[in-house]
Scaffold this active site. Structure first.
Site, PDB file in Angstrom:
ATOM      1  N   CYS A 134      91.361  28.762  36.910  1.00  0.00           N
ATOM      2  CA  CYS A 134      91.309  29.444  35.615  1.00  0.00           C
ATOM      3  C   CYS A 134      92.758  29.644  35.184  1.00  0.00           C
ATOM      4  O   CYS A 134      93.552  30.238  35.935  1.00  0.00           O
ATOM      5  CB  CYS A 134      90.620  30.791  35.780  1.00  0.00           C
ATOM      6  SG  CYS A 134      90.641  31.823  34.308  1.00  0.00           S
ATOM      7  N   ASP A 162      86.797  30.746  38.822  1.00  0.00           N
ATOM      8  CA  ASP A 162      87.127  30.780  37.392  1.00  0.00           C
ATOM      9  C   ASP A 162      86.398  31.982  36.788  1.00  0.00           C
ATOM     10  O   ASP A 162      85.527  32.574  37.425  1.00  0.00           O
ATOM     11  CB  ASP A 162      86.644  29.467  36.731  1.00  0.00           C
ATOM     12  CG  ASP A 162      86.889  29.436  35.225  1.00  0.00           C
ATOM     13  OD1 ASP A 162      87.934  29.954  34.778  1.00  0.00           O
ATOM     14  OD2 ASP A 162      86.036  28.919  34.490  1.00  0.00           O
ATOM     15  N   SER A 163      86.742  32.284  35.541  1.00  0.00           N
ATOM     16  CA  SER A 163      86.036  33.339  34.824  1.00  0.00           C
ATOM     17  C   SER A 163      84.597  32.932  34.496  1.00  0.00           C
ATOM     18  O   SER A 163      83.776  33.781  34.194  1.00  0.00           O
ATOM     19  CB  SER A 163      86.770  33.633  33.517  1.00  0.00           C
ATOM     20  OG  SER A 163      86.893  32.437  32.770  1.00  0.00           O
ATOM     21  N   CYS A 196      93.681  25.319  29.523  1.00  0.00           N
ATOM     22  CA  CYS A 196      92.423  26.058  29.635  1.00  0.00           C
ATOM     23  C   CYS A 196      91.392  25.123  30.245  1.00  0.00           C
ATOM     24  O   CYS A 196      91.343  23.938  29.890  1.00  0.00           O
ATOM     25  CB  CYS A 196      91.959  26.522  28.253  1.00  0.00           C
ATOM     26  SG  CYS A 196      90.351  27.327  28.298  1.00  0.00           S
ATOM     27  N   HIS A 204      88.314  24.682  29.830  1.00  0.00           N
ATOM     28  CA  HIS A 204      87.299  24.066  28.965  1.00  0.00           C
ATOM     29  C   HIS A 204      87.823  22.838  28.212  1.00  0.00           C
ATOM     30  O   HIS A 204      87.046  21.975  27.821  1.00  0.00           O
ATOM     31  CB  HIS A 204      86.830  25.056  27.902  1.00  0.00           C
ATOM     32  CG  HIS A 204      85.905  26.111  28.391  1.00  0.00           C
ATOM     33  ND1 HIS A 204      86.248  26.991  29.393  1.00  0.00           N
ATOM     34  CD2 HIS A 204      84.645  26.441  28.008  1.00  0.00           C
ATOM     35  CE1 HIS A 204      85.239  27.817  29.595  1.00  0.00           C
ATOM     36  NE2 HIS A 204      84.255  27.511  28.765  1.00  0.00           N
ATOM     37  N   GLU A 247      81.468  25.835  24.215  1.00  0.00           N
ATOM     38  CA  GLU A 247      80.260  26.366  24.869  1.00  0.00           C
ATOM     39  C   GLU A 247      79.043  26.283  23.958  1.00  0.00           C
ATOM     40  O   GLU A 247      77.913  26.174  24.430  1.00  0.00           O
ATOM     41  CB  GLU A 247      80.499  27.803  25.331  1.00  0.00           C
ATOM     42  CG  GLU A 247      81.521  27.839  26.447  1.00  0.00           C
ATOM     43  CD  GLU A 247      81.504  29.105  27.272  1.00  0.00           C
ATOM     44  OE1 GLU A 247      80.888  30.093  26.839  1.00  0.00           O
ATOM     45  OE2 GLU A 247      82.132  29.099  28.342  1.00  0.00           O
TER      46      GLU A 247
HETATM   47  N1  DGL Z   1      88.679  29.815  32.192  1.00  0.00           N
HETATM   48  C1  DGL Z   1      89.542  30.385  31.182  1.00  0.00           C
HETATM   49  C2  DGL Z   1      90.907  29.704  31.256  1.00  0.00           C
HETATM   50  O1  DGL Z   1      91.068  28.626  31.801  1.00  0.00           O
HETATM   51  C3  DGL Z   1      88.971  30.244  29.801  1.00  0.00           C
HETATM   52  C4  DGL Z   1      87.754  31.100  29.524  1.00  0.00           C
HETATM   53  C5  DGL Z   1      88.062  32.590  29.511  1.00  0.00           C
HETATM   54  O2  DGL Z   1      88.730  33.091  28.586  1.00  0.00           O
HETATM   55  O3  DGL Z   1      87.618  33.259  30.435  1.00  0.00           O
HETATM   56  O4  DGL Z   1      91.871  30.240  30.741  1.00  0.00           O
END
Ligand code: DGL
Length: 270
Positions: free
Chosen positions: A76, A13-14, A189, A191, A157
């Site tokens: 992600c 993931d990012s 997403c 999160h 966050e």
């Molecule tokens: N993990 C990213 C997603 O699921 C969200 C956070 C980001 O923008 O890096 O799209």
């Protein structure tokens, strides 16, 4: 049994949000070895260009292949929406690849009660049109409305969950008239599962709020079964790497993984 089965599952993931997906995987597949990589040095991906997301994702894929991962889970949504083909090309026949969007699309199109579907995600995910395009390709009779909700990631966050600030932001996004008639809302997403209950409450529990972690874990199990790659040896090893370590990533990782873990820094961009 296939001797590849004990090789790890690579999850990336990012940042640390993809731990919601890793958590779903470890709950459903408790024998699997896991290597998680969060590209915390480069987050958020949601505001980056497609080219940049593709380049970061390709490098992470190379790393997970070097770690002998049998399957790479793109945990992600933004990377799944913008870089899935690049990741598949990088993996070639060395590892299976699973994104987080396709399993959710299959899930919603197979429910005959869903006629109008909403999707929320980062700008990168929504502007790619991937969810809408994939759902309409499977069933052109469905109505799909998507909305970028970029304030939700920093809100979560920073710990604004189930309070006045988060209620106001959620209300402001989801009160859009396009969302007034939906049957299901996809949390597009990593999160957003953290605020699933709050979103359920906003809709008075009248809309199915769809969190991908369980759906992706189920799809992963089917993929491993079909390829004879399920690991039956107990005592799995779980490793968690990030490209930039801070105390706050360490603290919020617990929120996403529901268990305390130790993040280790590793630099893939030397
Ligand atoms: N993990 C990213 C997603 O699921 C969200 C956070 C980001 O923008 O890096 O799209």
């Amino acid at each position: 049994m296939n001797n590849l089965s004990s090789q790890p599952i690579g999850v990336f993931d990012s940042g640390v949000g993809g731990l919601t997906v890793a958590n779903g995987i470890r709950q459903l597949l408790p024998n699997e070895n896991l290597i998680y990589f969060g590209d915390t040095a480069h987050l958020p991906y949601g505001d980056k260009s497609k080219e940049t997301i593709m380049a970061y994702s390709a490098r992470i894929t190379q790393y997970l292949l070097e770690q002998q991962c049998k399957v790479i889970v793109v945990a992600c949504n933004t990377a799944s929406a913008n870089a899935y083909d690049a990741i598949k090309a990088e993996a070639g026949d060395k590892a299976l690849v699973l994104d987080v969007i396709s399993p959710v699309v299959e899930y919603v199109v197979s429910n005959p009660n869903y006629k109008r579907i909403g999707v929320i995600g980062t700008k990168g995910t929504v502007n790619s049109g991937t969810y809408v395009g994939k759902i309409i390709a499977r069933n052109p009779h469905l109505t799909v409305t998507s909305l970028a909700t970029p304030m939700l990631v920093p809100m979560i966050e920073e710990g604004f969950i189930f309070d006045d600030i988060s209620n106001a932001i959620i209300r402001s996004y989801l009160s859009k008239p396009e969302f007034s008639q939906i049957d299901a809302l996809i949390l597009g997403c990593t999160h957003y599962p953290i605020i699933k209950n709050q979103i359920n409450k906003f809709f008075n529990f009248k809309v199915d709020v769809i969190d991908s972690s369980r759906i992706v874990a189920n799809q992963l199990r089917s993929l491993l079964e079909a390829n004879n790659l399920l690991n039956s040896t107990p005592g799995p090893v779980h490793k968690f790497y990030v490209s930039d370590f801070t105390d706050s990533f360490q603290v919020i990782s617990r929120l996403f993984f529901e268990e305390s873990i130790q993040l280790e820094k590793i630099n893939l961009w030397k």
